[in-house]
Motif scaffolding. Structure first.
Motif, short mmCIF file in Angstrom:
data_model
loop_
_atom_site.label_atom_id
_atom_site.label_comp_id
_atom_site.label_asym_id
_atom_site.label_seq_id
_atom_site.Cartn_x
_atom_site.Cartn_y
_atom_site.Cartn_z
N ALA A 83 0.48 -1.29 0.34
CA ALA A 83 -0.37 0.10 0.28
C ALA A 83 1.35 1.33 0.24
O ALA A 83 0.15 2.03 -0.85
CB ALA A 83 -0.95 0.23 1.26
N VAL A 84 1.87 1.61 1.19
CA VAL A 84 2.89 2.38 1.01
C VAL A 84 3.51 2.57 -0.34
O VAL A 84 3.81 3.79 -0.60
CB VAL A 84 4.09 2.27 2.02
N ARG A 85 3.73 1.60 -1.42
CA ARG A 85 4.11 1.56 -2.50
C ARG A 85 3.65 1.74 -3.84
O ARG A 85 3.73 2.76 -4.39
CB ARG A 85 5.04 0.16 -2.42
N ASP A 86 2.47 1.65 -3.78
CA ASP A 86 1.26 2.41 -4.23
C ASP A 86 0.86 3.41 -4.14
O ASP A 86 1.14 3.93 -5.47
CB ASP A 86 0.37 1.44 -4.07
N THR A 87 0.75 4.32 -2.85
CA THR A 87 0.57 5.41 -2.73
C THR A 87 1.87 6.29 -3.45
O THR A 87 1.47 7.46 -3.86
CB THR A 87 0.62 5.71 -1.71
N VAL A 88 3.15 6.06 -3.10
CA VAL A 88 4.32 6.86 -3.61
C VAL A 88 4.40 6.82 -5.05
O VAL A 88 4.76 7.52 -6.22
CB VAL A 88 5.86 5.84 -2.93
N GLU A 89 3.77 5.17 -5.42
CA GLU A 89 4.34 6.08 -7.26
C GLU A 89 2.65 6.44 -8.01
O GLU A 89 2.49 7.27 -8.05
CB GLU A 89 4.06 4.13 -8.11
#
Length: 89
Positions: A83-89
């Motif tokens: 989830a964190v990786r998806d929000t950063v991208e």
């Protein structure tokens, strides 16, 4: 001191078993089957330490509680990381 050893053995064994599963999502690929065997040996050692420190009933209960805690927390950690990786991208 033996309680800390029991805790570390049980949690590291549970993590190895989880990471050797085909359903794990923390790594790109799962660990080999030897890691699963090592994990079970660590869990057995941790359970023995728990039983030595707290007695048979409480030791088994403590070991199972630590396994449950780890096996519930690791999938949430994988989800959170995604989830964190998806929000950063």
């Amino acid at each position: 001191m033996i309680t800390l050893l029991a805790l570390l053995l049980t949690l590291s064994g549970a993590a190895l078993i989880y990471l050797a599963s085909a359903q794990q999502r923390l790594r790109a690929s799962s660990l080999p089957a030897m890691a699963r065997l090592t994990g079970w040996l660590l869990v057995a050692g941790g359970t023995a330490c728990w039983c030595y420190e707290a007695g048979m009933g409480a030791g088994i209960t403590a070991a199972l509680t630590m396994l449950m805690l780890c096996w519930v927390a690791l999938p949430y950690a994988a989800w959170w990381r995604t989830a964190v990786r998806d929000t950063v991208e």
